[in-house]
Enzyme design. Structure first.
Site, PDB file in Angstrom:
ATOM      1  NE  ARG A  33      -3.867   2.290   2.011  1.00 37.82           N
ATOM      2  CZ  ARG A  33      -4.414   2.940   3.044  1.00 37.82           C
ATOM      3  NH1 ARG A  33      -3.898   3.296   4.658  1.00 37.82           N
ATOM      4  NH2 ARG A  33      -5.270   3.180   2.642  1.00 37.82           N
ATOM      5  CG  HIS A  45      -1.151   5.407  -0.550  1.00 39.05           C
ATOM      6  ND1 HIS A  45      -1.540   5.884   0.392  1.00 39.05           N
ATOM      7  CD2 HIS A  45      -2.267   4.435  -0.991  1.00 39.05           C
ATOM      8  CE1 HIS A  45      -3.266   5.198   0.625  1.00 39.05           C
ATOM      9  NE2 HIS A  45      -3.166   4.232  -0.345  1.00 39.05           N
ATOM     10  CG  ASN A 105      -0.612   8.976   2.873  1.00 36.38           C
ATOM     11  OD1 ASN A 105      -1.509   7.880   2.382  1.00 36.38           O
ATOM     12  ND2 ASN A 105      -0.008   9.726   2.130  1.00 36.38           N
ATOM     13  CG  HIS A 107      -7.856  -3.375  -1.350  1.00 34.12           C
ATOM     14  ND1 HIS A 107      -9.495  -2.981  -0.918  1.00 34.12           N
ATOM     15  CD2 HIS A 107      -7.250  -2.983  -0.763  1.00 34.12           C
ATOM     16  CE1 HIS A 107      -8.459  -1.349  -1.199  1.00 34.12           C
ATOM     17  NE2 HIS A 107      -7.097  -1.778  -1.050  1.00 34.12           N
TER      18      HIS A 107
HETATM   19  C1  HEM Z   1      -9.464   0.896  -6.200  1.00 38.00           C
HETATM   20  C2  HEM Z   1      -9.267   1.224  -5.289  1.00 38.00           C
HETATM   21  C3  HEM Z   1      -8.438   2.298  -3.773  1.00 38.00           C
HETATM   22  C4  HEM Z   1      -9.025   2.518  -2.657  1.00 38.00           C
HETATM   23  C5  HEM Z   1     -10.345   2.789  -2.724  1.00 38.00           C
HETATM   24  C6  HEM Z   1      -8.150   1.857  -1.767  1.00 38.00           C
HETATM   25  C7  HEM Z   1      -8.943   2.185  -0.413  1.00 38.00           C
HETATM   26  C8  HEM Z   1      -7.747   1.052   0.742  1.00 38.00           C
HETATM   27  C9  HEM Z   1      -8.615   1.741   2.390  1.00 38.00           C
HETATM   28  C10 HEM Z   1      -9.521   2.352   2.623  1.00 38.00           C
HETATM   29  C11 HEM Z   1      -7.868   1.128   3.004  1.00 38.00           C
HETATM   30  C12 HEM Z   1      -8.300   0.639   4.771  1.00 38.00           C
HETATM   31  C13 HEM Z   1      -6.718   1.264   4.960  1.00 38.00           C
HETATM   32  C14 HEM Z   1      -7.528   2.009   7.131  1.00 38.00           C
HETATM   33  O1  HEM Z   1      -8.795   1.515   6.971  1.00 38.00           O
HETATM   34  O2  HEM Z   1      -6.345   2.436   7.792  1.00 38.00           O
HETATM   35  C15 HEM Z   1      -6.530   0.161   2.078  1.00 38.00           C
HETATM   36  C16 HEM Z   1      -5.979  -0.804   2.231  1.00 38.00           C
HETATM   37  C17 HEM Z   1      -5.203  -1.574   1.121  1.00 38.00           C
HETATM   38  N1  HEM Z   1      -4.258  -1.102   0.095  1.00 38.00           N
HETATM   39 FE1  HEM Z   1      -6.124  -0.074  -0.598  1.00 38.00          FE
HETATM   40  N2  HEM Z   1      -7.420   1.080  -1.626  1.00 38.00           N
HETATM   41  C18 HEM Z   1      -6.858   1.081  -3.439  1.00 38.00           C
HETATM   42  C19 HEM Z   1      -6.145   0.269  -4.292  1.00 38.00           C
HETATM   43  C20 HEM Z   1      -5.347  -0.023  -4.146  1.00 38.00           C
HETATM   44  C21 HEM Z   1      -4.234  -0.749  -4.723  1.00 38.00           C
HETATM   45  C22 HEM Z   1      -4.091   0.119  -6.154  1.00 38.00           C
HETATM   46  C23 HEM Z   1      -2.981  -1.106  -3.791  1.00 38.00           C
HETATM   47  C24 HEM Z   1      -1.971  -1.535  -3.965  1.00 38.00           C
HETATM   48  C25 HEM Z   1      -1.198  -2.442  -5.372  1.00 38.00           C
HETATM   49  C26 HEM Z   1      -4.055  -0.965  -2.875  1.00 38.00           C
HETATM   50  C27 HEM Z   1      -2.977  -2.104  -1.857  1.00 38.00           C
HETATM   51  C28 HEM Z   1      -3.735  -1.946  -0.101  1.00 38.00           C
HETATM   52  C29 HEM Z   1      -3.458  -3.339   0.992  1.00 38.00           C
HETATM   53  C30 HEM Z   1      -2.289  -3.384   0.955  1.00 38.00           C
HETATM   54  C31 HEM Z   1      -4.120  -2.131   2.170  1.00 38.00           C
HETATM   55  C32 HEM Z   1      -4.141  -3.044   4.003  1.00 38.00           C
HETATM   56  C33 HEM Z   1      -2.828  -2.451   4.161  1.00 38.00           C
HETATM   57  C34 HEM Z   1      -2.489  -2.920   5.587  1.00 38.00           C
HETATM   58  O3  HEM Z   1      -3.238  -3.882   6.270  1.00 38.00           O
HETATM   59  O4  HEM Z   1      -1.516  -1.832   6.628  1.00 38.00           O
HETATM   60  N3  HEM Z   1      -4.996  -0.267  -2.404  1.00 38.00           N
HETATM   61  N4  HEM Z   1      -6.973   0.773   1.217  1.00 38.00           N
HETATM   62 CA   LIG Z   2       5.393   9.694  -4.510  1.00 38.06          CA
END
Ligand code: HEM
Ligand SMILES: [Ca+2]
Ligand SMILES: [Ca+2]
Length: 294
Positions: free
Chosen positions: A38, A42, A70, A169
Site C-alpha cells: 500500500r 500511495h 495516509n 485487498h
Molecule cells: C481502487 C482504489 C482503492 C481504494 C479506494 C483503497 C482504499 C483503501 C482503504 C480505505 C484501506 C484501509 C486503510 C485504513 O483503514 O487504514 C486500504 C488498505 C489497503 N490497500 Fe487499498 N485502496 C485502493 C487501491 C489499492 C491498490 C491499487 C493497492 C496496491 C496495489 C492497495 C493496497 C492496499 C493494501 C495492501 C491495504 C492494507 C494495508 C495494511 O493492512 O496495512 N489498495 N485501501
Molecule cells: Ca510519490
C-alpha cells in the site's frame, strides 16, 4: 529509462538485502507485506514513484504522511529505514528510497503467496512532496466505479489495471471508519457478513478497529477477494463497486475462477504502476535518510 540491471555493478547485493529483510519482517508480522504494498501505491499515485510519501513533516516542510488517506493508516516506514541502513552500509549513496520501496512491495506480495515480477530500477528520490495531491489523487473508500476508473486513468492505468490492482485487498486490514457506511447503509452487502463486521465496528465509535479486507484469507495473496465480491462480502464500498452490475463484473468473475489470470494481470499492472513518472538521470537525488531530503 528504468532498467532491472541499474544497480548490477554499483550495488549487486541490493535485492538480497531487501529480500532477506522482507523475509524476516513478514514472518514476524505478515500484515507488513500488505502495508508495504500500500505504501508503494500511495507513493506512485502522488507525484509518481519518487519516495515522496516517505518524507517526514517538519516545522518548515509539509509532506504527505498527514494527508487524509495516509494519517494514522500507513505502516512500514521503519522497515524501509532498516533496509536503507543496510543498503547504505554496503553501497553508500547509491540506491534510492523509491527503488527500495518498489522492491519491498514486490517481495511482500511474493512472500504472502502472490506473484513476483521484475522491477525496473533507477528511480531517484524527490526533494518535494504534496499533501494536497495525496488528498486529491488517492481514491477514497466511498468512491463509485466511475470515480475509481477516473482516478486510475489520471495515472495512465486502465479499468482492467484498476480491477487487478484492487485485488491487493486480498491482504491487509482496514479501519472501521473506512467501511462503516458500507456495512450499515449499503444494500449490496451480504446480511451475515454485515452483522459479523458490525460486531467490531459500531455505528459510532471504534473508528480504528480493524477488520480484514479479505474475510477469507487476510494474509494470503490469492484470488479470494474476487470470490468475496461475488458473494457481496467486499469490505469497502469501493471494493463492492467492482461487482455491482457494472463494467467490471465479467473481469471479477474471471479472476474469481482463474487465479493464474489474476496473478498475471496483477503483476503486469504493478509494473505499469511502478513506472508512473519516475525521476531519472540528474533529477531528484539519492536520499541518505529516506525520511528527509539531503
Ligand atoms: C481502487 C482504489 C482503492 C481504494 C479506494 C483503497 C482504499 C483503501 C482503504 C480505505 C484501506 C484501509 C486503510 C485504513 O483503514 O487504514 C486500504 C488498505 C489497503 N490497500 Fe487499498 N485502496 C485502493 C487501491 C489499492 C491498490 C491499487 C493497492 C496496491 C496495489 C492497495 C493496497 C492496499 C493494501 C495492501 C491495504 C492494507 C494495508 C495494511 O493492512 O496495512 N489498495 N485501501
Ligand atoms: Ca510519490
Ligand atoms: Ca487473500
Amino acid at each position: 529509462q528504468l532498467s532491472p540491471a541499474f544497480y548490477s555493478r554499483t550495488c549487486p547485493t541490493l535485492q538480497t538485502i531487501v529480500s532477506l529483510t522482507m523475509r524476516t519482517t513478514v514472518l514476524l508480522d505478515p500484515r507488513m507485506g500488505a502495508s508495504l504494498l500500500r505504501l508503494f501505491f500511495h507513493d506512485c499515485f502522488v507525484n509518481g514513484c519518487d519516495a515522496s510519501v516517505l518524507l517526514d513533516d517538519t516545522a518548515t516542510f509539509t509532506g504527505e504522511k498527514n494527508a487524509g488517506p495516509n494519517a494514522n493508516s500507513l505502516r512500514g516506514f521503519d522497515v524501509i529505514d532498516t533496509i536503507k541502513t543496510a543498503v547504505e552500509l554496503l553501497c553508500p549513496g547509491t540506491v534510492s528510497c523509491a527503488d527500495i520501496l518498489a522492491l519491498a512491495a514486490r517481495d511482500g506480495v511474493a512472500l504472502l503467496g502472490g506473484p513476483s515480477w521484475t522491477v525496473a530500477l533507477g528511480r531517484r528520490d524527490a526533494t518535494t512532496a504534496s499533501q494536497s495531491a495525496a488528498n486529491s489523487n488517492l481514491p477514497g473508500p466511498g468512491s463509485s466505479l466511475s470515480q475509481l476508473i477516473a482516478a486510475f486513468a489520471a495515472k495512465g492505468l486502465n479499468a482492467r489495471d484498476m480491477t487487478a490492482l484492487s485485488g491487493a485487498h486480498t491482504i491487509g486490514q482496514a479501519r472501521c471508519v473506512n467501511f462503516r457506511s458500507h456495512i450499515y447503509n449499503d444494500a449490496n452487502v451480504d446480511a451475515g457478513f454485515a452483522s459479523q463486521r458490525q460486531r467490531n465496528c459500531p455505528s459510532s465509535g471504534g473508528d480504528n478497529n480493524l477488520a480484514p479486507l479479505d474475510v477469507q484469507t487476510a494474509n494470503t495473496f490469492d484470488n479470494a477477494y474476487f470470490r468475496n465480491l461475488i458473494a457481496f462480502r467486499g469490505l469497502l464500498h469501493s471494493d463492492q463497486e467492482l461487482f455491482n452490475n457494472g463494467t467490471q463484473d465479467a473481469l471479477v468473475q474471471q479472476y474469481s475462477t482463474n487465479a493464474g489470470a489474476f496473478a498475471a494481470d496483477f503483476a503486469a499492472a504493478m509494473v505499469r504502476m511502478g513506472n508512473i513518472s519516475p525521476l531519472t538521470g540528474s533529477s531528484g537525488e539519492i536520499r541518505s535518510d529516506c525520511r528527509r531530503v539531503n
